[in-house]
Motif scaffolding. Sequence first.
Motif, PDB file in Angstrom:
ATOM      1  N   VAL A  82       0.924  -1.127  -0.134  1.00  0.00           N
ATOM      2  CA  VAL A  82       0.030  -0.159  -0.067  1.00  0.00           C
ATOM      3  C   VAL A  82       0.820   1.154   0.002  1.00  0.00           C
ATOM      4  CG1 VAL A  82      -2.068  -1.135   1.128  1.00  0.00           C
ATOM      5  CG2 VAL A  82      -0.003  -0.037   2.518  1.00  0.00           C
ATOM      6  N   GLU A  83       2.166   0.894  -0.008  1.00  0.00           N
ATOM      7  CA  GLU A  83       2.995   2.269   0.127  1.00  0.00           C
ATOM      8  C   GLU A  83       4.315   1.840  -0.996  1.00  0.00           C
ATOM      9  OE1 GLU A  83       2.952   5.088   1.397  1.00  0.00           O
ATOM     10  OE2 GLU A  83       1.567   4.784   3.361  1.00  0.00           O
ATOM     11  N   VAL A  84       4.484   2.694  -2.032  1.00  0.00           N
ATOM     12  CA  VAL A  84       5.218   2.279  -3.190  1.00  0.00           C
ATOM     13  C   VAL A  84       6.427   3.141  -3.148  1.00  0.00           C
ATOM     14  CG1 VAL A  84       5.429   2.256  -5.782  1.00  0.00           C
ATOM     15  CG2 VAL A  84       3.548   1.481  -4.767  1.00  0.00           C
ATOM     16  N   CYS A  85       7.775   2.421  -2.685  1.00  0.00           N
ATOM     17  CA  CYS A  85       8.929   3.327  -2.720  1.00  0.00           C
ATOM     18  C   CYS A  85       9.644   3.508  -4.222  1.00  0.00           C
ATOM     19  CB  CYS A  85       9.904   2.707  -1.805  1.00  0.00           C
ATOM     20  SG  CYS A  85      11.487   3.507  -1.924  1.00  0.00           S
ATOM     21  N   CYS A 123       7.512   5.835 -18.461  1.00  0.00           N
ATOM     22  CA  CYS A 123       6.358   6.570 -18.035  1.00  0.00           C
ATOM     23  C   CYS A 123       6.667   7.309 -16.599  1.00  0.00           C
ATOM     24  CB  CYS A 123       5.290   5.816 -18.155  1.00  0.00           C
ATOM     25  SG  CYS A 123       5.243   4.372 -16.866  1.00  0.00           S
ATOM     26  N   LEU A 124       7.181   6.821 -15.833  1.00  0.00           N
ATOM     27  CA  LEU A 124       7.598   7.261 -14.448  1.00  0.00           C
ATOM     28  C   LEU A 124       8.516   8.629 -14.543  1.00  0.00           C
ATOM     29  CD1 LEU A 124       8.236   3.920 -12.492  1.00  0.00           C
ATOM     30  CD2 LEU A 124       6.126   5.099 -12.800  1.00  0.00           C
ATOM     31  N   GLU A 125       9.255   8.400 -15.506  1.00  0.00           N
ATOM     32  CA  GLU A 125      10.010   9.794 -15.857  1.00  0.00           C
ATOM     33  C   GLU A 125       9.330  10.893 -16.258  1.00  0.00           C
ATOM     34  OE1 GLU A 125      13.710   9.849 -15.429  1.00  0.00           O
ATOM     35  OE2 GLU A 125      14.060   8.143 -14.748  1.00  0.00           O
ATOM     36  N   TRP A 126       8.314  10.590 -17.215  1.00  0.00           N
ATOM     37  CA  TRP A 126       7.321  11.504 -17.538  1.00  0.00           C
ATOM     38  C   TRP A 126       6.653  11.961 -16.823  1.00  0.00           C
ATOM     39  CZ3 TRP A 126       1.790  11.590 -18.707  1.00  0.00           C
ATOM     40  CH2 TRP A 126       1.591  12.693 -19.679  1.00  0.00           C
ATOM     41  N   LEU A 127       6.046  11.217 -15.724  1.00  0.00           N
ATOM     42  CA  LEU A 127       4.902  11.531 -14.466  1.00  0.00           C
ATOM     43  C   LEU A 127       5.682  12.576 -13.771  1.00  0.00           C
ATOM     44  CD1 LEU A 127       3.162   8.305 -13.724  1.00  0.00           C
ATOM     45  CD2 LEU A 127       2.162  10.262 -14.411  1.00  0.00           C
ATOM     46  N   ASP A 128       7.082  12.226 -13.659  1.00  0.00           N
ATOM     47  CA  ASP A 128       7.824  13.098 -12.713  1.00  0.00           C
ATOM     48  C   ASP A 128       7.821  14.738 -13.202  1.00  0.00           C
ATOM     49  OD1 ASP A 128       8.938  11.019 -11.187  1.00  0.00           O
ATOM     50  OD2 ASP A 128      10.683  11.095 -12.353  1.00  0.00           O
ATOM     51  N   LYS A 129       7.381  14.844 -14.513  1.00  0.00           N
ATOM     52  CA  LYS A 129       7.565  16.395 -14.961  1.00  0.00           C
ATOM     53  C   LYS A 129       5.994  16.977 -14.796  1.00  0.00           C
ATOM     54  CE  LYS A 129      10.995  14.806 -18.101  1.00  0.00           C
ATOM     55  NZ  LYS A 129      11.648  14.537 -19.616  1.00  0.00           N
ATOM     56  N   GLN A 130       4.828  16.230 -14.477  1.00  0.00           N
ATOM     57  CA  GLN A 130       3.745  16.630 -14.601  1.00  0.00           C
ATOM     58  C   GLN A 130       3.253  17.183 -12.996  1.00  0.00           C
ATOM     59  OE1 GLN A 130       2.712  16.709 -17.630  1.00  0.00           O
ATOM     60  NE2 GLN A 130       4.577  15.310 -18.123  1.00  0.00           N
ATOM     61  N   VAL A 131       2.339  17.938 -13.070  1.00  0.00           N
ATOM     62  CA  VAL A 131       1.797  18.488 -11.801  1.00  0.00           C
ATOM     63  C   VAL A 131       0.977  17.444 -10.949  1.00  0.00           C
ATOM     64  CG1 VAL A 131       2.061  20.880 -12.237  1.00  0.00           C
ATOM     65  CG2 VAL A 131      -0.422  19.574 -12.686  1.00  0.00           C
ATOM     66  N   PRO A 132       0.673  17.487  -9.648  1.00  0.00           N
ATOM     67  CA  PRO A 132      -0.004  16.649  -8.877  1.00  0.00           C
ATOM     68  C   PRO A 132      -1.457  16.507  -9.409  1.00  0.00           C
ATOM     69  CG  PRO A 132       1.197  17.854  -7.318  1.00  0.00           C
ATOM     70  CD  PRO A 132       1.359  18.698  -8.794  1.00  0.00           C
ATOM     71  N   ASN A 133      -1.931  15.261  -9.573  1.00  0.00           N
ATOM     72  CA  ASN A 133      -3.279  14.732  -9.966  1.00  0.00           C
ATOM     73  C   ASN A 133      -3.879  15.168 -11.292  1.00  0.00           C
ATOM     74  OD1 ASN A 133      -3.843  13.656  -7.514  1.00  0.00           O
ATOM     75  ND2 ASN A 133      -4.285  15.575  -6.623  1.00  0.00           N
ATOM     76  N   SER A 134      -2.657  15.493 -12.293  1.00  0.00           N
ATOM     77  CA  SER A 134      -3.148  16.066 -13.437  1.00  0.00           C
ATOM     78  C   SER A 134      -3.185  14.950 -14.484  1.00  0.00           C
ATOM     79  CB  SER A 134      -1.868  17.086 -13.790  1.00  0.00           C
ATOM     80  OG  SER A 134      -0.711  16.404 -14.083  1.00  0.00           O
ATOM     81  N   VAL A 135      -2.740  13.637 -14.420  1.00  0.00           N
ATOM     82  CA  VAL A 135      -2.872  12.625 -15.393  1.00  0.00           C
ATOM     83  C   VAL A 135      -3.693  11.539 -15.279  1.00  0.00           C
ATOM     84  CG1 VAL A 135      -1.226  10.866 -16.396  1.00  0.00           C
ATOM     85  CG2 VAL A 135      -0.283  13.195 -15.656  1.00  0.00           C
ATOM     86  N   GLN A 163       2.038  -0.672 -13.057  1.00  0.00           N
ATOM     87  CA  GLN A 163       0.924  -0.154 -12.608  1.00  0.00           C
ATOM     88  C   GLN A 163       0.944   0.359 -11.387  1.00  0.00           C
ATOM     89  OE1 GLN A 163      -3.020  -1.487 -14.177  1.00  0.00           O
ATOM     90  NE2 GLN A 163      -3.546  -2.256 -11.948  1.00  0.00           N
ATOM     91  N   LEU A 164       1.432  -0.226 -10.231  1.00  0.00           N
ATOM     92  CA  LEU A 164       1.363   0.095  -8.844  1.00  0.00           C
ATOM     93  C   LEU A 164       2.036   1.501  -8.776  1.00  0.00           C
ATOM     94  CD1 LEU A 164      -0.313  -0.893  -6.264  1.00  0.00           C
ATOM     95  CD2 LEU A 164       2.076  -2.017  -5.818  1.00  0.00           C
ATOM     96  N   GLN A 165       3.084   1.593  -9.459  1.00  0.00           N
ATOM     97  CA  GLN A 165       3.971   2.702  -9.385  1.00  0.00           C
ATOM     98  C   GLN A 165       3.293   3.759 -10.094  1.00  0.00           C
ATOM     99  OE1 GLN A 165       5.446  -0.233  -9.681  1.00  0.00           O
ATOM    100  NE2 GLN A 165       7.165  -0.461  -8.540  1.00  0.00           N
ATOM    101  N   ILE A 166       2.623   3.607 -11.178  1.00  0.00           N
ATOM    102  CA  ILE A 166       1.853   4.602 -12.009  1.00  0.00           C
ATOM    103  C   ILE A 166       0.852   5.271 -10.911  1.00  0.00           C
ATOM    104  CG2 ILE A 166       0.510   5.202 -13.851  1.00  0.00           C
ATOM    105  CD1 ILE A 166       1.996   3.233 -15.306  1.00  0.00           C
TER     106      ILE A 166
END
Length: 469
Positions: free
Chosen positions: A246-249, A261-273, A346-349
């Motif tokens: 339930v916690e993803v490091c 995709c995780l690298e791409w997510l790092d560049k987006q604002v919270p809750n935007s994707v 998926q869990l990390q996303i």
Amino acid sequence: MDDQNGLKEAQVVVVMVPLPLQSHLNQLLQLSRLISSYNIPVHYVCTTTHIRQAKLRVHGWNPLDNANIHFHELSTPAFICPPPNPNASIQYPSHLHPLFEAITQFRQPIAAIFHALSSTAKRVIIIHDSMMASVVQDITCIPNAESYMFHSLSAFSTFLYFWEKMGKPFPVDAKILQDLPSQEGCVTPEIAEFVHTQVNYWNFSSGYLYNSCKAIEGEGVFIDLLAREEITQNMKQWAFGPFNPVEVCDEKKPSDQRHKCLEWLDKQVPNSVIFVSFGTLTSLSDEQIKELAIGLERSEQKFIWVLRDADKGDVLVGETRRPQLPKGFEERVEGKGMVVRDWAPQLQILGHESTGGFMSHCGWNSCLESISMGVPIAAWPMHSDQPMQTMLVTNILKVGLVVKDWARRQELVSSSTVETAVKRLMASKEGDDMRKRVVEMSGAVKRSVEEGGVSRMELDSFMAHITRS
């Protein structure tokens, strides 16, 4: 067999027998992690192919780092491995029926593993998927063995299945039964017959296990209903989900070791994707892919879309269909959207702060992962138990909205429907309210698995039971 010396000293060993489909493989592998943390040896039994698949796809931890989990690889019987049919009238992956027929041949080799373990341990605990009951029937011949049946669905879906099968033995709150989806079109006749065959072997179980918790399923309503004598005849049961972490490091690994995709997510604002993925057993038609693509583009919301064909019976053999997108789509959405055609973490996303919504088929694995990570769901059920889970998520928990109404399952979901659903979830007060509710539920889930939490106490109770003197 692994670590024979260790086995000779074991008082109790646990054997996992999953159905060789991704969502089932994953749930029992995640459960193996939980049980092995009590210093109990766990033996995970499946085909070589499907064990490899489960290891490659597991999220949040590395099974190779766990010395208490032993893998027993069975030879895969020869079976036809046809491709999925994205244009089938019933979207259940009927191309997997040959695999279901093949796994009935596992009975003898699995029984041999049971017997070998029973000679070196005081007690052998078999945890088997409810759809593998016929394969493990020989445990009745082993005096020091007990079996516990794992139901891979929500308690809500499982309860309603039992309740209807038992002839509706007691009244249920009318709100629960309101707008229940039809069972028509959920599975093919061949799969329904396979399920019926397995149900005939359910009577030798010593108890039931559920990947659920009272923090999710209506403060225990459905779990408690399952416990009623009329449903399970006082059978012992435990619900100590979610099995997934339930916690993803998400460590900041070098870019070549971290999914793009995780690298791409790092560049987006919270809750935007919004994350778009329909699991491992869904194939969309070319026409539906086109409508979905247009709808995502017109929504003007950021997205990650996992676009893959359904798994074949053997995911490691042969070529897979490459679904086609509208011409120029990926170029037009560059910077705003990303299409992923391989296996996605998926869990990390879902656990990434930039992810604010999940367009999902509502398989139970995905529902649990989304809720435990605090992400609301745009529900698009495809088959099996997914229409029921859609109702749970949207009508009862109110942490999601419906994209595709099951009553209109034969119809194409238009681009305008997709666009509207994405905007509702990602850019409206309604979506914000759902996000707030699911974040609160996520907090409750995380507390439930901590020491003293209700799920942790359920797990402690099960472990105390199987290790009793």
